[in-house]
Motif scaffolding. Structure first.
Motif: not given
Length: 531
Positions: A151, A330-332, A334, A352, A355
């Motif tokens: 991450t 990038q936020a959506a 994973s 995830w 994200s």
């Protein structure tokens, strides 16, 4: 402030994670990574002292957990070698986990830095806080595992790529920025396989942003140097850090990829259903996120995402649209990836997790924007009040639930009791019995054989090596040969509790570990085995 705040966040994060790490138990994966890290560190140390002898042992050293790349485990082995074996300052477990704390510090520093850039001081303060005020994120900051490291490195790659797109003052600076992106990507793929999604995802961002630029009359432009840098330096770093690939490299690389492409599906309890095989519910990652992120933080995450969407629409004819597109993708990504019905879902939010820093970043920026909009003359005070309101429940939950982060559920679920009623996975990874070690030490008969169910034999040995569990207690491979049975609540393994009752001829527990009155682990004992 540009450097001071990220450094302060890094130091604070490292200190808090290091101070709270000993309370957390050893999960299944971590117990293997601990052994692997020590083996890898011994190889690299031997390579410095006697290269020929070390190279002769290369395959044996890296055969341990060769299913995953080595970089994070090598760091855990290095911190263990330094702080435990050389300096004698820490326990064996803590020595390895200090490497994990370093990844947490890196994540905080990166979030503070980009938060400062996007939303000033409020962004620099709030972005890391909004990430860590989630009990499951805080949980993953401790173990010497791979999820928090990937991450942090995922975020590092994205920020390095973004910086490589901006105009550089010199040609050397341009190449330097591309090289940093390539090296960051190399570190990511040398940590965990999901980093391979980054180049196509970033390529999609670049193509979409250039398509928007064409509508403004700008040329499409050449491919950014970051991409060839990632193509060259990524595999180079992976190969240099992973001596397992130095012999029969193609065959071993193929086996590594095949392992992850054909990964088995672990059972998982979801809304009363035990999910065993695909197709898995598309809503799964969204529902689990909605039930595990503290409600106030979840509201800020969603608000930040919508705020970024609004900015993308408003700025679609300007260069600022490129940034908004990058953050939103990038936020959506994973979360959306895990929503694909055939992708394995075991492990919960950790899959995830990449994200989440972007959602925290967007949330921090949205809070700062809300403060300015609500009371421009007192924007700082209003933002501080909004941030406190968003963070306080999450901070309380982190303190209340640690070290049982995999059992954390939010207000929407009704906490651990509500989640149990909903039929959600109660816990996983076998680390909860850390809360029973003191009772077992005090009450188990001398030489008792214990069946630990989801806790691995490697984890039990690690507890014993650090003096947290009596050395005379022995391992049992099932309740039939055990004196004590430690059953961890997993609906998919309910038959194992029945096996214990049958083997012991008694269904009455001698000790129960519970979180908010929800049982996580139960100890059963044969007559005379519990004093």
């Amino acid at each position: 402030m540009r450097h001071l705040l990220p450094l302060a966040w890094a130091a604070l994060t490292f200190a808090v994670l290091a101070a709270t790490a000993p309370a957390q138990g050893i999960g299944r994966d971590e117990s293997v990574y601990l052994v692997a890290g020590e083996s890898y560190a011994a190889f690299w140390g031997g390579l410095l002292r006697s290269p020929r002898a070390a190279l002769a042992t290369r395959d044996r050293a890296f055969a341990v957990n060769h299913e995953h790349p080595p970089l994070a485990k090598e760091l855990y082995g290095a911190t263990h070698a330094l702080f435990t074996e050389r300096l004698g300052w820490t326990s064996h477990l803590q020595g390895a986990r200090l490497g994990a704390c370093a990844f947490g510090a890196l994540l905080s520093a990166l979030l503070a830095s980009i938060g400062l850039e996007l939303a000033g001081l409020a962004g620099g303060l709030l972005a890391p806080a909004l990430f860590w005020a989630v009990p499951r994120h805080f949980y993953h900051g401790h173990p010497a595992a791979l999820d928090l490291p990937i991450t942090a490195l995922w975020l590092a790659v994205v920020l390095a790529y973004r910086r490589s797109l901006s105009p550089a003052p010199t040609r050397a600076a341009k190449f330097g920025r591309a090289a940093i992106a390539g090296l960051a990507f190399g570190a990511a793929v040398a940590t965990k396989h999901n980093a391979w999604f980054l180049p196509p995802l970033l390529l999609a961002h670049w193509a979409l942003s250039r398509a928007l630029a064409r509508r403004r009359g700008e040329p499409f432009g050449p491919l950014p140097l970051a991409f060839p840098a990632m193509a060259i330096l990524g595999p180079a770093v992976l190969l240099a850090s992973w001596p397992w690939l130095w012999r029969d490299g193609w065959a071993r690389l193929g086996a590594y990829l095949a392992f992850h492409l054909q990964h088995e599906n672990y059972s998982w309890l979801y809304l009363g259903r035990i999910l065993r095989e695909p197709p898995f519910p598309v809503a799964y990652p969204f529902v689990v996120t909605a039930l595990t992120v503290p409600a106030a933080v979840l509201l800020v995450y969603c608000g930040g995402f919508l705020h970024a969407l609004g900015r993308l629409v408003a700025e679609r004819r300007t260069r600022a649209a490129s940034d908004e597109l990058l953050w939103l993708l990038q936020a959506a990504f994973s979360i959306a990836l895990i929503a694909w019905p055939t992708v394995p879902i075991f492990g919960g939010v950790k899959h995830w997790l990449p994200s989440m820093p972007f959602l925290a970043l967007l949330g921090a920026r949205a809070l700062a924007a809300a403060g300015r909009a609500l009371w421009p003359a007192r924007a700082g005070a209003v933002t501080a009040a909004l941030g406190l309101a968003a963070l306080a429940p999450g901070a309380w939950a982190v303190a209340h639930l640690h070290p049982y982060g995999t059992a954390a559920y939010n207000e929407l679920a009704g906490g651990a009791p509500g989640a149990a009623t909903l039929g959600m996975q109660r816990q996983y990874w076998g680390d909860a019995p850390v809360g029973l070690l003191a009772a077992i030490d005090a009450h188990a008969a001398p030489g008792a054989r214990i069946w630990w169910q989801e806790t691995t034999a490697l984890a039990v040995r690690a507890y014993q090596r650090d003096g947290r569990l009596r050395a005379d207690l022995r391992w049992a491979s099932g309740p039939e040969e055990a004196d004590l049975s430690l059953w961890q609540f997993h609906q998919e393994f309910r038959d194992k509790e029945y096996r214990t009752w049958t083997a012991f001829g008694d269904a009455r527990p001698v000790e129960v570990l519970a979180l908010d009155e929800v049982p996580l682990a139960t100890v059963y004992a044969r007559p005379g085995a519990w004093r």
